[in-house]
Design a protein around this motif. Sequence first.
Motif, short mmCIF file in Angstrom:
data_model
loop_
_atom_site.label_atom_id
_atom_site.label_comp_id
_atom_site.label_asym_id
_atom_site.label_seq_id
_atom_site.Cartn_x
_atom_site.Cartn_y
_atom_site.Cartn_z
N ALA A 195 67.04 19.95 49.70
CA ALA A 195 67.54 20.90 48.71
C ALA A 195 67.90 22.26 49.32
O ALA A 195 68.71 23.00 48.75
N PHE A 198 73.19 22.61 51.86
CA PHE A 198 74.25 22.32 50.89
C PHE A 198 74.80 20.91 51.07
O PHE A 198 75.51 20.41 50.20
N TRP A 200 73.49 17.95 50.95
CA TRP A 200 73.08 16.93 50.00
C TRP A 200 73.62 17.22 48.61
O TRP A 200 73.84 16.30 47.82
N TRP A 201 73.84 18.50 48.31
CA TRP A 201 74.36 18.85 46.99
C TRP A 201 75.82 18.42 46.83
O TRP A 201 76.24 17.99 45.75
N ASN A 202 76.62 18.55 47.89
CA ASN A 202 78.05 18.20 47.78
C ASN A 202 78.35 16.77 48.23
O ASN A 202 79.51 16.36 48.25
N SER A 234 78.14 13.22 45.37
CA SER A 234 77.29 14.34 44.93
C SER A 234 76.18 13.85 44.00
O SER A 234 75.03 14.31 44.10
N TRP A 238 72.27 14.43 44.67
CA TRP A 238 71.42 15.10 43.68
C TRP A 238 70.27 14.18 43.25
O TRP A 238 69.12 14.63 43.11
#
Length: 317
Positions: A195, A198, A200-202, A234, A238
């Motif tokens: 987390a 970035f 893993w978020w995108n 994504s 998430w």
Amino acid sequence: MKKLNILYAKVENFFFRQDNKTEFLSFFRVAIGAVILLQFIAVLPDFDTLFSSSSIIPQDIMGVFTPDWLITFPKMVSFLQNYGIEESTTIVITKISFITLCIFIITGFYSRISAFLLLILQIALLKGSSFFAYGADFFTSMSLFYLILFPADQHFSLRNLIFSRTIGDINIMPVKRLFQIHISMAYFFSGLDKALGFNWWNGESIWKAIHLPYSNRDLNIDFSWLTEHSYILSFIGWSTIIIEMCYPFFIWYKPTQKTWLFLTVSMHIGIALVLNLYYFSAIMIVWNITNFYFEQYEVTSSKKKISVEYIPKQVNS
């Protein structure tokens, strides 16, 4: 004061109440022993290439990163060579010993001693060829460590079949809780680490993972269509973060325990099939089932123990 007594009673009950359910111990012993054995058999054809003096990476280079006090397989080979035992003989003895100890663990023949000896041998191989090690090898060491702590050969074991013995009352709950807290912390900090960046978020990390050289070699799925549907990447990223970071909260909460166990096991099945990390996924699935699948049958009895056995004694005192 009464509230403190009740709180203390609940904490004491959580960590130290007597638990006679040992099914998870037999499962853990057999499953971990089988997984380690299968992994070692898979490595056998490449054993010399990974661990011997003819390794693809010279032992002198790998030895630079190993402390002098640590026992490694190359040091064992050198030590035995001083007594006239050739490296090839040591390798054969090591292979036979590793397989034999795994079988002893699976069958429950002095599993604690077998796990201790196998742990020494596994660490010697791991540290002697550290360039080839990855996370699953460390989870192997931790699994063997818990087999040393647990009396896993008390039930459903060859030891009991051969030697008739009276099984004493051993409180396994403190070690069980340690194991459960361990896996909860492992998932939480793994998710937290993901987390903080970035990627893993995108979905970038997911895209890179499924295109690694060793990934997707068995199913050979064409993932090129994901370039036009990046939101799926994504979503997977998430979901991974949420499953791991929320693991300590939802896996302990009884109404969501089954759901979170299912999500976590499903995540590892996906990792196994897509990334071809079968060994790592198998160990993590075994850890999850061992720690929380068998918890489903303890809810009623644990509540009774809190209300009837502990609290009145503490309050009246």
